[in-house]
Each structure stands twice: as C-alpha cells, then as structure tokens.
Write an enzyme that holds these catalytic residues in place. Structure first.
Site, PDB file in Angstrom:
ATOM      1  N   LYS A 101      51.776  33.229  28.429  1.00  0.00           N
ATOM      2  CA  LYS A 101      52.046  34.408  27.617  1.00  0.00           C
ATOM      3  C   LYS A 101      50.921  34.548  26.603  1.00  0.00           C
ATOM      4  O   LYS A 101      50.745  33.696  25.730  1.00  0.00           O
ATOM      5  CB  LYS A 101      53.400  34.264  26.920  1.00  0.00           C
ATOM      6  CG  LYS A 101      53.739  35.453  26.040  1.00  0.00           C
ATOM      7  CD  LYS A 101      55.145  35.372  25.514  1.00  0.00           C
ATOM      8  CE  LYS A 101      55.435  36.532  24.593  1.00  0.00           C
ATOM      9  NZ  LYS A 101      56.799  36.469  24.038  1.00  0.00           N
ATOM     10  N   LYS A 128      52.227  36.984  31.571  1.00  0.00           N
ATOM     11  CA  LYS A 128      52.500  38.174  30.784  1.00  0.00           C
ATOM     12  C   LYS A 128      51.397  38.411  29.773  1.00  0.00           C
ATOM     13  O   LYS A 128      51.015  37.444  29.116  1.00  0.00           O
ATOM     14  CB  LYS A 128      53.854  37.958  30.086  1.00  0.00           C
ATOM     15  CG  LYS A 128      54.176  38.918  28.990  1.00  0.00           C
ATOM     16  CD  LYS A 128      55.499  38.575  28.385  1.00  0.00           C
ATOM     17  CE  LYS A 128      55.708  39.532  27.237  1.00  0.00           C
ATOM     18  NZ  LYS A 128      56.544  38.988  26.220  1.00  0.00           N
TER      19      LYS A 128
END
Ligand code: PBG
Ligand code: ZN
Length: 323
Positions: free
Chosen positions: A195, A248
């Site tokens: 992330k 992500k």
C-alpha cells in the site's frame, strides 16, 4: 518469415475472431464493490468527489447489497464512518460499532453475500492516523493490539474476510493469532500488503473524514518510487499468514501488480482506488472521455497486469454495462 506472409491484421478483421483470441476477460466473480456505511444518518449521502457513491445508513446499505447480490455482484468491502472519533479510535472495535452492526445485518439478511471488512483505525481516530499516536509518532507495536481487537470484533459480527489496511509491521501475524485463538482459523485475511503513500486516496478521505490532522502517512505507507521493497512487504505478509495479497493503488502501479503476480503463488488483488475513479468520473462529466469504455479498459488492464481480484468503485457500473 515476416511480411507479407505474416499479417497481424488478419486476426483483427472479424469481430468474432477478435473475441476468440482475446487474452484477458473481466469476469463477474473478479469484482469487489467498496461501500461506505455511516453512523447517525438517516438517508444516503452522496459523496461529492465520487459521483454515484454514497455514505449509507445501515438500512440502505443492506438494500444496496441486496441489489448487488441480485445483479450477480456477490462481494463488497465495507468501510465504517463513526459518528464520533477519539484519540484511540475505540469505535473501530466496539461490539455495537457501525461496522459490527452493518456486518451482522447484512449477513442475517443476505447470508450468501460475501462481506469483507477493511480493518484500520484512521476512520475512527480524531487525529486521522492508522495507529496509536504518541508524541507525534505513529507507534507500531501498540497499534497491533487495537488492530487485532478490531479484526476480532469484525469476525464476531460475521465478516467473511478480514482486510487490514493500516500498514503497521506485524499486523498480519497479530490478526492471524487472535483470530485463530478465538475459533476463526477458517477466516481468510486479505492483506493490503503493498500500500503506497498515495495522493490517489484523496476522495476516500473526504468520504470517510479520515485525512490525517497532522503530518502524512509516509512513515507507514510505502514510497511510491519503490518496487523491490514491495516484495519484502509481500513475503513478510505471506510468512505472517496472509491468504490474499493486495496492491494499492492499481493504475499507477501496474508494474508492481505484474511483478508480484509472477513471483508468488497466492491470489493477487488490486484496489482501483477513489482518486482513480474520481478522475474518470470528472473527465466523463466534462464529456472529455467515454466513461464506459475507459472503465472497461482500465479494469481490463489491471486484470491483464496480473490481478485475480479487482476492488473498484466502478464494479457496479461494469455489471450494468457488460454482464
Ligand atoms: C484506510 C483505507 C484507505 C483506503 C482504503 N483503506 C485510505 C488511506 O489509507 O488513507 C483508500 C481507498 C481509496 O482511496 O479508495 N486506511
Ligand atoms: Zn487507515
């Protein structure tokens, strides 16, 4: 032997031949719809920077899940927005917190609908950080206890998959341990392993009121320039018991999705985040791009890069357009 014996255009001439040789397909079962549920509201509230998305009261959230389920979209990831926030973010693990209530409502009404819960503290803390704050620092190990308790409360409410998004070191092990100790060894963990500290989360933070009140998330989320470090995160999460590995954002990180898909034998998920969605919506609203074709092209590229699972605010639209 090349041209004129070889002609790539032969396979592009007939639409049915193009269909026959298409290498990448979006399938209904690939998609997960993100949904926001908010405490203390009685009507759905439109999210300005994410046209077509709403903060739902529980009643309307259940109705929306029913609509999705009937369309064939069978999985959602839920984000909770509490009425009040505090320094430790205690709303995150409350037995009757917004997520806990929403999950049990959905599971009682639509048992076959897959409910994934985002596990983090930032929607619940007054400072907006994803962990415990002491002297202006985000303290890793103290945060693990709170995150583990949050995950356990989601499991107890009936969540089917636990998705920690906080990026503290060791959270997967902490969550896996508490789940196993409490009879939830069967529940999969979908880890937000890679992330990045990304500006593409802006619209989400508007929606959830989770913008950090001081500083930024760069001391825990990854530097967007780093690729090799992504593998360290992935292998650590696998060692700690992660079942699905998430990357992500998606679009600016297709290279990362591709590399990780090639080196691990675990399912790979990609999160097509709020800012990616907002850009498409904004350009489409201006008549500058064709929303449907652009969204299909983007989601197909994420799949082509190597994602087995795609989380996207466009998931519902895609269902209406192509399935
Ligand atoms: C919470 C969380 C965020 C997103 C998913 N879980 C926001 C953040 O890290 O600031 C982003 C989702 C999106 O932008 O669509 N930690
Ligand atoms: Zn967070």
């Amino acid at each position: 032997m090349g041209f004129p014996f070889q002609r790539c255009r032969r396979l592009r001439h007939h639409p049915a031949v193009r269909d026959l040789i298409r290498e990448t397909h979006l399938n209904p079962q690939d998609l997960i719809m993100p949904l926001f549920v908010a405490e203390g509201i009685s009507e759905p509230q439109p999210i300005t920077s994410m046209p077509g998305c709403f903060r739902y009261p529980i009643k309307n959230l259940v109705q929306e899940c029913r609509r999705l389920f009937n369309m064939g979209l069978k999985a959602a990831i839920l984000f909770g927005i509490p009425k009040t926030k505090n320094t430790e973010g205690s709303g995150a693990w409350k037995k009757d917190g917004i997520i806990q209530k929403a999950v049990s409502e959905i599971k009682q009404t639509i048992p076959g609908f897959l409910v994934i819960t985002d596990v983090c503290l930032c929607e619940y803390t007054s400072h907006g950080h994803c962990g415990v704050v002491k002297d202006g620092e985000i303290v890793n190990d103290d945060s693990l206890v709170l995150l583990a308790n949050t995950a356990l409360s989601h499991a107890a409410a009936g969540a089917d998959v636990i998705a920690p998004s906080d990026m503290m070191d060791g959270r997967i092990a902490a969550i896996r341990t508490i789940l196993d100790e409490n009879g939830y060894s069967h529940l999969p963990v979908m880890a937000y392993s890679v992330k990045y500290a990304s500006s593409f989360y802006g619209p989400f933070r508007d929606a959830a009121g989770s913008t950090p009140q001081f500083g930024d998330r760069k001391s825990y989320q990854m530097d967007s320039a780093n690729r090799r470090e992504a593998f360290r995160e992935v292998f650590l999460d696998i060692d700690e018991g992660a079942d699905i590995i998430m990357i992500k954002p998606a679009l600016a990180y297709l290279d990362i999705i591709s590399h990780i898909h090639d080196v691990i034998n675990y399912p790979v998920a990609a999160f097509n985040v709020s800012g990616e969605f907002a850009m498409v919506k904004a350009a489409a609203a201006n008549g500058w791009i064709d929303e449907k074709n652009i969204a299909i092209e983007i989601l197909t590229s994420i799949k082509r890069a190597g994602a087995d699972i795609i989380i996207s605010y466009h998931a519902k639209d895609i269902f209406q357009w192509i399935f």
